[in-house]
Design a protein around this motif. Structure first.
Motif, PDB file in Angstrom:
ATOM      1  N   PHE A   1      11.836  -1.068  24.850  1.00  0.00           N
ATOM      2  CA  PHE A   1      10.669  -1.024  23.887  1.00  0.00           C
ATOM      3  C   PHE A   1      11.038   0.130  22.669  1.00  0.00           C
TER       4      PHE A   1
ATOM      5  N   HIS B   1       1.059   3.778  27.438  1.00  0.00           N
ATOM      6  CA  HIS B   1       1.751   3.372  26.149  1.00  0.00           C
ATOM      7  C   HIS B   1       2.817   2.378  26.752  1.00  0.00           C
TER       8      HIS B   1
ATOM      9  N   ALA C   1       3.805   1.549  30.245  1.00  0.00           N
ATOM     10  CA  ALA C   1       3.065   0.441  31.083  1.00  0.00           C
ATOM     11  C   ALA C   1       3.929  -0.422  31.716  1.00  0.00           C
TER      12      ALA C   1
ATOM     13  N   GLY D   1      -0.928  -3.113  32.311  1.00  0.00           N
ATOM     14  CA  GLY D   1      -0.630  -4.264  31.484  1.00  0.00           C
ATOM     15  C   GLY D   1      -1.936  -5.062  31.404  1.00  0.00           C
TER      16      GLY D   1
HETATM   17  N1  ACO Z   1      -7.667  -1.566  34.609  1.00  0.00           N
HETATM   18  C1  ACO Z   1      -8.987  -1.047  34.829  1.00  0.00           C
HETATM   19  N2  ACO Z   1     -10.062  -0.858  33.946  1.00  0.00           N
HETATM   20  C2  ACO Z   1      -9.493  -0.774  32.864  1.00  0.00           C
HETATM   21  C3  ACO Z   1      -8.424  -0.908  32.408  1.00  0.00           C
HETATM   22  C4  ACO Z   1      -7.358  -1.298  33.280  1.00  0.00           C
HETATM   23  N3  ACO Z   1      -5.929  -1.727  32.850  1.00  0.00           N
HETATM   24  N4  ACO Z   1      -8.300  -0.695  30.995  1.00  0.00           N
HETATM   25  C5  ACO Z   1      -9.578  -0.334  30.603  1.00  0.00           C
HETATM   26  N5  ACO Z   1     -10.315  -0.464  31.904  1.00  0.00           N
HETATM   27  C6  ACO Z   1     -11.740  -0.040  31.798  1.00  0.00           C
HETATM   28  C7  ACO Z   1     -12.218   1.301  31.535  1.00  0.00           C
HETATM   29  O1  ACO Z   1     -12.022   1.818  32.964  1.00  0.00           O
HETATM   30  C8  ACO Z   1     -13.298   1.368  31.020  1.00  0.00           C
HETATM   31  O2  ACO Z   1     -14.161   0.962  32.033  1.00  0.00           O
HETATM   32  P1  ACO Z   1     -15.904   1.655  31.862  1.00  0.00           P
HETATM   33  O3  ACO Z   1     -16.378   1.425  30.746  1.00  0.00           O
HETATM   34  O4  ACO Z   1     -16.625   1.413  33.106  1.00  0.00           O
HETATM   35  O5  ACO Z   1     -15.658   3.296  31.810  1.00  0.00           O
HETATM   36  C9  ACO Z   1     -13.235   0.185  30.030  1.00  0.00           C
HETATM   37  O6  ACO Z   1     -12.463  -0.795  30.662  1.00  0.00           O
HETATM   38  C10 ACO Z   1     -12.872   0.546  28.636  1.00  0.00           C
HETATM   39  O7  ACO Z   1     -11.529   1.112  28.859  1.00  0.00           O
HETATM   40  P2  ACO Z   1     -11.214   2.315  27.789  1.00  0.00           P
HETATM   41  O8  ACO Z   1     -10.242   3.061  28.819  1.00  0.00           O
HETATM   42  O9  ACO Z   1     -12.363   3.012  27.137  1.00  0.00           O
HETATM   43  O10 ACO Z   1     -10.125   1.443  26.806  1.00  0.00           O
HETATM   44  P3  ACO Z   1      -9.186   2.295  25.778  1.00  0.00           P
HETATM   45  O11 ACO Z   1      -9.151   1.353  24.633  1.00  0.00           O
HETATM   46  O12 ACO Z   1      -9.496   3.890  25.615  1.00  0.00           O
HETATM   47  O13 ACO Z   1      -7.800   2.244  26.467  1.00  0.00           O
HETATM   48  C11 ACO Z   1      -5.605   1.121  27.441  1.00  0.00           C
HETATM   49  C12 ACO Z   1      -6.651   1.269  26.217  1.00  0.00           C
HETATM   50  C13 ACO Z   1      -5.183   2.903  27.384  1.00  0.00           C
HETATM   51  C14 ACO Z   1      -4.799   0.521  27.006  1.00  0.00           C
HETATM   52  C15 ACO Z   1      -6.367   0.877  28.730  1.00  0.00           C
HETATM   53  O14 ACO Z   1      -6.703  -0.460  28.851  1.00  0.00           O
HETATM   54  C16 ACO Z   1      -5.360   1.009  29.871  1.00  0.00           C
HETATM   55  O15 ACO Z   1      -5.140   2.178  30.404  1.00  0.00           O
HETATM   56  N6  ACO Z   1      -4.565   0.094  30.262  1.00  0.00           N
HETATM   57  C17 ACO Z   1      -3.490   0.053  31.142  1.00  0.00           C
HETATM   58  C18 ACO Z   1      -2.206   0.777  30.743  1.00  0.00           C
HETATM   59  C19 ACO Z   1      -1.815  -0.282  29.818  1.00  0.00           C
HETATM   60  O16 ACO Z   1      -1.369  -1.454  30.366  1.00  0.00           O
HETATM   61  N7  ACO Z   1      -1.075   0.330  28.690  1.00  0.00           N
HETATM   62  C20 ACO Z   1      -0.287  -0.560  27.838  1.00  0.00           C
HETATM   63  C21 ACO Z   1      -0.886  -0.735  26.447  1.00  0.00           C
HETATM   64  S1  ACO Z   1      -0.081  -1.789  25.410  1.00  0.00           S
HETATM   65  C22 ACO Z   1       0.839  -0.655  24.718  1.00  0.00           C
HETATM   66  O17 ACO Z   1       0.784   0.371  24.584  1.00  0.00           O
HETATM   67  C23 ACO Z   1       2.028  -1.234  24.183  1.00  0.00           C
END
Ligand code: ACO
Length: 456
Positions: free
Chosen positions: A415, A299, A302, A335
């Protein structure tokens, strides 16, 4: 009215439940336009479940049961990914179209034309303030920027390398002990006072946490400065009488970053604020829970991880190797990706454009080149295209924070300052919503059936 008077007069207030029932007319949902026909193949019975606002009421599923003694069907939704837990008028997001609006206003317009405190007012009160309302609002917030001197004592108790988010969680929670009147959550005047206190004091606590980690004396708030200038001044004014004038470009950039982070509907930390607040605890305790939610690397943490990741990558040439590791599931690309946005995060676009102004003053951040290369490579790769993974708000914000001179640990803290107004708007909306009760989800029990302890 001063806090003590509010506290005393609030003792006369009726119990919260009757207050809700008497004072909050039930807001009926819009006219039912459609329904869902569900056939339970266990019994052959058919059920009509109304659809309103593209949703069914989960409680309707409870009617579906094999025998009267059963609880009825539950909806199983780990992480609440497809569950609306409230009806809200605050923030609208269309993740596919990359749209974000506060109270109906597009984020792009707000970021260009407004001050953070006007936006905080909009989120909490529903409309932008008039000139007079804004003067009163900012005066009241400014008046509440100071913290009790004892706060410095427990800040001093933290270890020298304590993470500032840990210090922020604890010190915001501790404020509840200074303001017992904050328990009067059904008194409008008391709620208003706590809102002034929380929006006013969070930059002070954040800056104190930073100064403590640097071993530097705390700077007191300066009420002649704007919200973002005052934060920069508390952070960076050197000890003694040295003058400090926050750079207007950096103060403006921080103002925009505060606006972009102010609310984002039912995210993890806002949900924490609502869930914890639904127990009718004071808003300082609920806000501490929200800050804890924000702290995590998935969250608000990140942005910190993005900069660490870019530093680790170190050069453009290593980008393909990192992308390979991400695709093999060995690491996340911080990100990138978002639960709601399946298109470019509009906040990331605004920040990317603003970066040039900031780097014009501070000099280019050497990590920008790597970030741009990473974005370009990811956005042309099938793995990211298929999964609709785009840069989110955290991808570029960290580079700007770093250019401003903030250490990475402070990124989620900034943030949290910005998000306080959104949390308070969500908290107040939850309290005033006659449909809301204490949050208490169900579970599907998967443990042992009854068993007994050996009598040996
Ligand atoms: N890097 C690589 N792969 C990713 C990423 C990433 N940043 N984000 C999602 N994926 C992949 C997952 O592994 C999954 O792959 P699969 O279908 O082969 O299993 C697919 O994309 C779908 O991802 P989910 O994890 O189901 O998406 P979810 O909606 O649960 O997660 C989240 C969202 C937590 C933001 C995720 O994208 C993530 O971990 N991102 C990195 C952390 C980040 O930048 N967080 C900040 C979010 S913005 C905020 O909170 C202010």
């Amino acid at each position: 009215m001063i806090a003590k008077e509010i506290f005393q007069s609030s003792l006369a207030v009726r119990d919260p439940i009757s207050f809700i029932r008497e004072n909050r007319p039930f807001e009926t949902s819009s006219v039912l336009t459609d329904s869902l026909s569900v056939k339970d193949n266990r019994t052959g019975k058919q059920y009509e479940i109304p659809i309103a606002e593209d949703a069914i009421r989960a409680a309707e599923l409870r009617k579906i049961k094999v025998s009267d003694s059963e609880l009825g069907v539950l909806s199983y939704d780990p992480s609440l990914a497809n569950t609306a837990s409230c009806r809200s008028k605050i923030t609208f997001i269309d993740g596919d179209a990359g749209i974000l609006r506060y109270r109906g206003y597009p984020i792009e317009e707000i970021a260009e034309k407004k001050e953070y405190l006007e936006v905080a007012y909009l989120l909490i009160n529903g409309e932008f303030p008039s000139k007079g309302e804004y003067e009163t609002w900012s005066k009241n917030i400014t008046y509440h920027t100071n913290v009790h001197e004892n706060v410095k004592k427990f800040m001093d108790g933290f270890h020298y390398d304590a993470h500032p988010m840990g210090m922020l969680v604890s010190s915001v929670a501790a404020l509840s002990t200074f303001y017992p009147d904050a328990k009067q959550i059904f008194q409008e005047q008391s709620r208003q006072l706590q809102i002034y206190r929380l929006v006013g004091k969070i930059p002070t606590l954040a800056a104190f946490a930073y100064r403590h980690s640097q071993g530097m004396p705390y700077n007191y708030p300066r009420n002649d400065l704007s919200y973002s200038e005052n934060f920069l001044s508390m952070m960076f004014r050197p000890p003694g009488y040295s003058p400090y004038h926050p750079d207007p470009v950096l103060a403006k950039a921080l103002n925009v970053l505060f606006i972009l982070h102010a609310d984002h509907e039912q995210n993890c930390s806002s949900t924490a604020m609502r869930v914890v607040g639904s127990s009718h605890v004071d808003p300082f305790s609920a806000a501490a829970a929200a800050i804890a939610g924000l702290y995590g690397p998935l969250h608000g943490g990140a942005n910190e991880e993005v900069v660490r990741m870019l530093e680790e990558i170190g050069s453009k040439e290593k980008v393909p190797e990192i992308i390979r590791q991400v695709k093999e599931g060995k690491r996340l690309l911080f990100g990138f990706g978002h639960r709601i946005y399946k298109n470019y995060d509009p906040r990331a676009q605004i920040i990317k454009k603003m970066a040039d102004n900031v780097f014009g003053v501070t000099g280019k951040n050497s990590l920008l080149e790597i970030a741009l290369e990473l974005e370009k490579t990811a956005l042309s790769d099938d793995y990211f295209i298929k999964r609709k993974l785009y840069p989110n708000v955290d991808f570029y914000s960290g580079l700007i924070y770093q250019a401003i001179g903030l250490p990475v640990e402070m990124f989620p803290v900034v943030f949290a300052i910005a998000r306080m107004s959104g949390w308070l708007a969500q908290w107040q909306e939850m309290l005033l919503d006659s449909e809301q009760k204490i949050a208490r989800p169900r579970q599907i029990y998967t443990g042992y059936a009854e068993r007994h302890i050996d009598s040996k």
